[in-house]
Scaffold this active site. Structure first.
Site, PDB file in Angstrom:
ATOM      1  N   CYS A   1      -6.304  -2.405  -3.987  1.00 38.94           N
ATOM      2  CA  CYS A   1      -7.090  -2.961  -2.693  1.00 38.94           C
ATOM      3  C   CYS A   1      -8.644  -2.529  -2.892  1.00 38.94           C
ATOM      4  O   CYS A   1      -9.056  -1.495  -3.805  1.00 38.94           O
ATOM      5  CB  CYS A   1      -6.594  -2.173  -1.552  1.00 38.94           C
ATOM      6  SG  CYS A   1      -4.962  -2.274  -1.068  1.00 38.94           S
TER       7      CYS A   1
ATOM      8  N   ARG B   1      -6.664  -6.651   0.162  1.00 32.89           N
ATOM      9  CA  ARG B   1      -5.532  -6.053   0.447  1.00 32.89           C
ATOM     10  C   ARG B   1      -4.418  -6.316  -0.787  1.00 32.89           C
ATOM     11  O   ARG B   1      -4.310  -7.723  -1.094  1.00 32.89           O
ATOM     12  CB  ARG B   1      -4.975  -6.366   1.745  1.00 32.89           C
ATOM     13  CG  ARG B   1      -3.412  -5.654   2.022  1.00 32.89           C
ATOM     14  CD  ARG B   1      -3.060  -5.867   3.206  1.00 32.89           C
ATOM     15  NE  ARG B   1      -1.821  -4.983   3.649  1.00 32.89           N
ATOM     16  CZ  ARG B   1      -0.692  -5.635   4.190  1.00 32.89           C
ATOM     17  NH1 ARG B   1      -0.826  -6.872   5.000  1.00 32.89           N
ATOM     18  NH2 ARG B   1       0.357  -4.596   4.534  1.00 32.89           N
ATOM     19  N   LEU B   2      -4.109  -5.433  -1.562  1.00 29.42           N
ATOM     20  CA  LEU B   2      -2.786  -5.555  -2.134  1.00 29.42           C
ATOM     21  C   LEU B   2      -1.784  -4.827  -1.472  1.00 29.42           C
ATOM     22  O   LEU B   2      -1.604  -3.685  -1.325  1.00 29.42           O
ATOM     23  CB  LEU B   2      -3.208  -4.849  -3.688  1.00 29.42           C
ATOM     24  CG  LEU B   2      -1.901  -5.130  -4.518  1.00 29.42           C
ATOM     25  CD1 LEU B   2      -1.755  -6.415  -4.794  1.00 29.42           C
ATOM     26  CD2 LEU B   2      -2.012  -4.120  -5.796  1.00 29.42           C
TER      27      LEU B   2
ATOM     28  N   ILE C   1       3.224  -1.210   0.873  1.00 28.27           N
ATOM     29  CA  ILE C   1       3.785  -0.773   1.824  1.00 28.27           C
ATOM     30  C   ILE C   1       3.612  -1.609   3.065  1.00 28.27           C
ATOM     31  O   ILE C   1       2.237  -1.890   3.412  1.00 28.27           O
ATOM     32  CB  ILE C   1       3.576   0.625   2.143  1.00 28.27           C
ATOM     33  CG1 ILE C   1       3.716   1.618   0.931  1.00 28.27           C
ATOM     34  CG2 ILE C   1       4.357   1.279   3.259  1.00 28.27           C
ATOM     35  CD1 ILE C   1       3.331   2.983   1.157  1.00 28.27           C
TER      36      ILE C   1
ATOM     37  N   ASN D   1      -7.996   2.266   0.763  1.00 29.62           N
ATOM     38  CA  ASN D   1      -7.505   1.878  -0.787  1.00 29.62           C
ATOM     39  C   ASN D   1      -6.667   3.021  -1.175  1.00 29.62           C
ATOM     40  O   ASN D   1      -7.165   3.853  -1.372  1.00 29.62           O
ATOM     41  CB  ASN D   1      -8.671   1.397  -1.675  1.00 29.62           C
ATOM     42  CG  ASN D   1      -8.126   1.478  -3.057  1.00 29.62           C
ATOM     43  OD1 ASN D   1      -7.041   0.904  -3.331  1.00 29.62           O
ATOM     44  ND2 ASN D   1      -9.233   1.821  -3.918  1.00 29.62           N
TER      45      ASN D   1
END
Length: 381
Positions: A37, A83-84, A87, A108
């Protein structure tokens, strides 16, 4: 409350920093482009176009979504996020995320104990709208302030903007796994996960010659310096406040080592338990996990600990051709990786670097941003 403009579109469909590397299929795709992120923000100036550019300069860190929120007022401010999703990959985890229309976070990282922390907060009466660790992190800050950092087990760099008190909070994990850079130029304080997001704000970046000397001495640039005189790193284990009084940096953690006298059997047992607990604690994810496997002691121990959960582990091994190995001073470890994979029955993936690896050098240097004299950067990339 000052007016606010949300520029958040719908969301689409990084421990032990040296030893452990777990990743999902989407995470591996992102690493092909560089990362995790990405976070950024400004205080003293809040241009949507500028924040858009800062955020999108880190698209390789977060392919799953983007968000920019601008705060009018005195001083104006803005937050950005790429955003990666690891969760709760649903839109409920989109950032920047707010609580009470006052506190806003861009984050991040990954908290390995967020479920326990969430349970404690719920026992205190807090309620949540998502399943992500971002919301837990923000609520901890709202309820406990900077002392919440002592509770966190994970890797992180984050910023919280308090739109009532008009001040910014920054924090970085204990070992500095997650990067966090900042600059203060002409009344505008800015921060980001990467140097490149800050460079456009600096009219004429200049070399920090003392950082160059550090690099030639240590083969990297220690914090808080960077290669650029106008940009600094927030050191690991530190947090910072920025408001009308300027930037104040404080240390919240340091390594303390107290030698203990134990037998070899005791140490063997304690180390094994600690490694297993650490690895399995970091296997918190809503997407598949895997690990690098070099065949050495470290990665083999990590994969063994992962395998104890009963799930088949995907492993990834990077090797060198016979011709290249003739120039190496260390032996080929690939055959050890194959043996470990057979023993632990992993889903084994092996890649042998080819001569065209030189074509990766410009891209690898681009992602490193600062000079780092580590040849492993090529095989890792």
């Amino acid at each position: 409350m000052s007016p606010r403009h949300s520029l958040l579109p719908p969301v689409g469909t990084e421990t032990l920093p040296v030893v452990l590397l777990t990743f999902s299929s989407r995470l591996s795709q992102a690493r092909e482009k560089g990362g995790m992120c990405g976070i950024c923000g400004t205080v003293g100036r809040a241009s949507p176009a500028e924040l858009d550019a800062m955020t999108d300069s880190m698209i390789h860190r977060g392919p799953d979504g983007r968000g920019v929120t601008v705060f009018d007022g005195d001083p104006p401010a803005g937050l950005g996020n790429r955003r990666l999703a690891i969760i709760d990959p649903t839109p409920a985890g989109a950032q920047p995320m707010a609580f009470g229309d006052r506190w806003w976070i861009t984050y991040n990282g990954e908290l390995y104990n967020f479920r326990e922390l969430r349970r404690d907060l719920e026992n205190d009466g807090e309620r949540f709208a998502s399943q992500c660790d971002t919301e837990v992190l923000l609520r901890l800050f709202v309820t406990q302030g900077p002392r919440m950092l002592e509770l966190l087990n994970g890797i992180f760099a984050f910023a919280v903007w308090d739109d009532l008190e008009k001040r910014l909070f920054l924090a970085r994990d204990r070992l500095g796994v997650k990067p966090l850079y900042h600059t203060n130029i002409k009344g505008c304080f800015a921060f980001a996960s990467e140097l490149r997001a800050l460079l456009p704000l600096i009219v004429t970046p200049s070399l920090d010659e003392t950082a160059l000397a550090d690099y030639l001495t240590f083969l990297w640039v220690p914090d808080p310096k960077t290669a650029f005189r106008q940009i600094r790193k927030l050191p690991p284990g530190h947090f910072a406040w920025f408001d009308s009084d300027g930037l104040r940096v404080e240390q919240y953690w340091d390594l303390h080592f107290s030698p203990e006298e134990r037998s070899e059997d005791e140490w063997r047992s304690l180390v094994g338990e600690a490694v297993t607990a650490s690895v399995q604690r970091q296997m918190v994810s809503d997407v598949p996990l895997g690990s690098f496997l070099s065949g050495g002691v470290d990665s083999s121990a990590i994969v063994a600990a992962m395998s104890q959960t009963g799930e088949r582990v995907s492993t990834y091994t990077i090797g060198f051709s016979k011709a290249d190995l003739e120039h190496e001073i260390v032996p080929d470890d690939v055959h050890y990786a194959r043996r470990v994979s057979q023993l632990l029955k992993t889903d084994y993936h092996e890649t042998i670097l080819q001569p065209d690896v030189l074509e990766l050098l410009p891209r690898t240097v681009w992602h490193l941003e600062e000079p780092v004299a580590d040849p492993a950067a090529i095989s890792t990339y």
